[in-house]
Design an enzyme around this catalytic site. Sequence first.
Site, mmCIF file in Angstrom:
data_model
loop_
_atom_site.group_PDB
_atom_site.id
_atom_site.type_symbol
_atom_site.label_atom_id
_atom_site.label_comp_id
_atom_site.label_asym_id
_atom_site.label_seq_id
_atom_site.Cartn_x
_atom_site.Cartn_y
_atom_site.Cartn_z
ATOM 1 N N LYS A 39 0.826 -1.191 0.000
ATOM 2 C CA LYS A 39 0.000 0.000 0.000
ATOM 3 C C LYS A 39 0.874 1.261 0.000
ATOM 4 O O LYS A 39 0.448 2.328 -0.406
ATOM 5 C CB LYS A 39 -0.865 0.034 1.276
ATOM 6 C CG LYS A 39 -1.809 -1.118 1.408
ATOM 7 C CD LYS A 39 -2.521 -1.003 2.770
ATOM 8 C CE LYS A 39 -3.361 -2.225 3.021
ATOM 9 N NZ LYS A 39 -3.824 -2.248 4.434
ATOM 10 N N GLY A 40 2.105 1.154 0.462
ATOM 11 C CA GLY A 40 2.923 2.318 0.790
ATOM 12 C C GLY A 40 3.173 3.301 -0.344
ATOM 13 O O GLY A 40 3.485 4.464 -0.097
ATOM 14 N N GLU A 94 7.741 2.159 -6.157
ATOM 15 C CA GLU A 94 7.880 1.643 -4.789
ATOM 16 C C GLU A 94 8.101 2.811 -3.835
ATOM 17 O O GLU A 94 8.650 3.841 -4.219
ATOM 18 C CB GLU A 94 9.066 0.660 -4.763
ATOM 19 C CG GLU A 94 9.463 0.120 -3.406
ATOM 20 C CD GLU A 94 8.414 -0.741 -2.725
ATOM 21 O OE1 GLU A 94 7.252 -0.322 -2.697
ATOM 22 O OE2 GLU A 94 8.768 -1.813 -2.199
ATOM 23 N N ASP A 95 7.683 2.648 -2.588
ATOM 24 C CA ASP A 95 7.883 3.727 -1.613
ATOM 25 C C ASP A 95 9.321 3.759 -1.106
ATOM 26 O O ASP A 95 9.948 4.801 -1.049
ATOM 27 C CB ASP A 95 6.887 3.636 -0.442
ATOM 28 C CG ASP A 95 6.875 2.270 0.238
ATOM 29 O OD1 ASP A 95 7.578 1.341 -0.226
ATOM 30 O OD2 ASP A 95 6.154 2.115 1.243
ATOM 31 N N ASP A 98 14.526 -0.901 1.318
ATOM 32 C CA ASP A 98 15.172 -0.964 2.633
ATOM 33 C C ASP A 98 16.192 -2.102 2.579
ATOM 34 O O ASP A 98 17.319 -1.896 2.112
ATOM 35 C CB ASP A 98 14.057 -1.181 3.664
ATOM 36 C CG ASP A 98 14.530 -1.161 5.107
ATOM 37 O OD1 ASP A 98 15.571 -0.581 5.389
ATOM 38 O OD2 ASP A 98 13.837 -1.743 5.953
ATOM 39 N N LYS A 126 17.324 3.238 1.639
ATOM 40 C CA LYS A 126 18.081 3.212 2.904
ATOM 41 C C LYS A 126 19.275 2.295 2.717
ATOM 42 O O LYS A 126 19.220 1.124 3.087
ATOM 43 C CB LYS A 126 17.198 2.580 3.991
ATOM 44 C CG LYS A 126 16.533 3.513 4.941
ATOM 45 C CD LYS A 126 15.944 2.705 6.097
ATOM 46 C CE LYS A 126 14.482 2.956 6.273
ATOM 47 N NZ LYS A 126 13.856 2.131 7.321
ATOM 48 N N PHE A 147 13.353 4.871 10.740
ATOM 49 C CA PHE A 147 12.056 4.383 10.283
ATOM 50 C C PHE A 147 11.165 5.574 9.977
ATOM 51 O O PHE A 147 10.872 6.385 10.848
ATOM 52 C CB PHE A 147 11.405 3.486 11.341
ATOM 53 C CG PHE A 147 10.237 2.737 10.777
ATOM 54 C CD1 PHE A 147 10.432 1.566 10.054
ATOM 55 C CD2 PHE A 147 8.951 3.228 10.930
ATOM 56 C CE1 PHE A 147 9.352 0.892 9.493
ATOM 57 C CE2 PHE A 147 7.862 2.552 10.362
ATOM 58 C CZ PHE A 147 8.076 1.388 9.660
ATOM 59 N N VAL A 148 10.759 5.688 8.705
ATOM 60 C CA VAL A 148 10.014 6.867 8.272
ATOM 61 C C VAL A 148 8.530 6.561 8.108
ATOM 62 O O VAL A 148 8.142 5.438 7.790
ATOM 63 C CB VAL A 148 10.581 7.454 6.952
ATOM 64 C CG1 VAL A 148 11.939 8.072 7.172
ATOM 65 C CG2 VAL A 148 10.658 6.411 5.864
ATOM 66 N N ASP A 154 3.667 3.758 6.408
ATOM 67 C CA ASP A 154 2.953 3.566 7.669
ATOM 68 C C ASP A 154 3.827 3.002 8.780
ATOM 69 O O ASP A 154 4.899 2.443 8.537
ATOM 70 C CB ASP A 154 1.811 2.570 7.455
ATOM 71 C CG ASP A 154 2.329 1.135 7.320
ATOM 72 O OD1 ASP A 154 3.233 0.911 6.479
ATOM 73 O OD2 ASP A 154 1.866 0.251 8.063
ATOM 74 N N ARG A 160 -0.158 7.115 7.295
ATOM 75 C CA ARG A 160 0.012 7.199 5.832
ATOM 76 C C ARG A 160 -0.443 8.545 5.297
ATOM 77 O O ARG A 160 0.001 8.993 4.246
ATOM 78 C CB ARG A 160 -0.812 6.101 5.137
ATOM 79 C CG ARG A 160 -0.334 4.686 5.404
ATOM 80 C CD ARG A 160 -0.988 3.731 4.415
ATOM 81 N NE ARG A 160 -0.899 2.337 4.825
ATOM 82 C CZ ARG A 160 0.124 1.532 4.568
ATOM 83 N NH1 ARG A 160 1.166 1.998 3.913
ATOM 84 N NH2 ARG A 160 0.111 0.275 4.953
HETATM 85 P P1 IMP Z 1 12.558 -4.291 2.126
HETATM 86 O O1 IMP Z 1 12.085 -5.613 1.623
HETATM 87 O O2 IMP Z 1 13.296 -4.443 3.433
HETATM 88 O O3 IMP Z 1 13.339 -3.498 1.120
HETATM 89 O O4 IMP Z 1 11.282 -3.482 2.551
HETATM 90 C C1 IMP Z 1 10.488 -2.812 1.674
HETATM 91 C C2 IMP Z 1 9.152 -2.465 2.299
HETATM 92 O O5 IMP Z 1 9.221 -2.336 3.718
HETATM 93 C C3 IMP Z 1 8.706 -1.118 1.810
HETATM 94 O O6 IMP Z 1 7.954 -1.234 0.633
HETATM 95 C C4 IMP Z 1 7.888 -0.585 2.964
HETATM 96 O O7 IMP Z 1 6.554 -1.007 2.841
HETATM 97 C C5 IMP Z 1 8.492 -1.229 4.190
HETATM 98 N N1 IMP Z 1 9.429 -0.312 4.863
HETATM 99 C C6 IMP Z 1 10.765 -0.373 4.887
HETATM 100 N N2 IMP Z 1 11.305 0.630 5.598
HETATM 101 C C7 IMP Z 1 10.265 1.369 6.025
HETATM 102 C C8 IMP Z 1 10.163 2.597 6.793
HETATM 103 O O8 IMP Z 1 11.144 3.223 7.226
HETATM 104 N N3 IMP Z 1 8.908 3.045 7.006
HETATM 105 C C9 IMP Z 1 7.793 2.421 6.548
HETATM 106 N N4 IMP Z 1 7.853 1.287 5.826
HETATM 107 C C10 IMP Z 1 9.065 0.782 5.554
#
Ligand code: IMP
Length: 171
Positions: A39-40, A94-95, A98, A126, A147-148, A154, A160
Amino acid sequence: MPIDTLISAESIRARVDELGRQITSDYAGQEIVVVTVLKGSFIFAADLVRAIDVPLAVDFLGLRSYEGTESSGVVQITSDLTKSVEGKHVLVVEDIVDTGLTMQYLLQNLETRKPASVKLASLLHKPARSKVKIPIDYLGFTIDDVFVIGYGLDFDQHYRNLPYLGVMRPD
Ligand code: IMP
């Protein structure tokens, strides 16, 4: 909990407009399918498509990889695209990248659907938490390991709707 502003609504708008111009010029003469990762990314995608001036279709894909603030490492498609992307130029929106595990899964999954091309637009990256290298074609901002929340992102489904990107300050 108090929230500190990390990136203001004005800075986000200016950067999204820049990304839109870059995407418009890169895809000149082509049509694209914008795949928004729910959803982000819904707010970023809504602003980004309005800054892009090439013909485009939008589709949505629901992914779940997070519980609270930690990546579970297991990615699940909670709702799939409504149309085939075979032969199409796909722009994934993508939002945040990470650990990169979610995008690694999604980009591999999309490749099996035989698109003409796949590129990635991510509002945030990040790098400190990166576990796999993900090529981001259009990046909004690189941020520290915080953490944003806000602008679509969210914490346990809350915040959100903040118009800016913020960081919760534990008091
Ligand atoms: P990854 O698989 O660790 O790269 O995570 C990606 C997903 O984790 C993103 O699409 C977000 O939905 C969530 N996410 C990662 N970091 C944050 C954050 O700082 N705030 C909110 N959601 C996050």
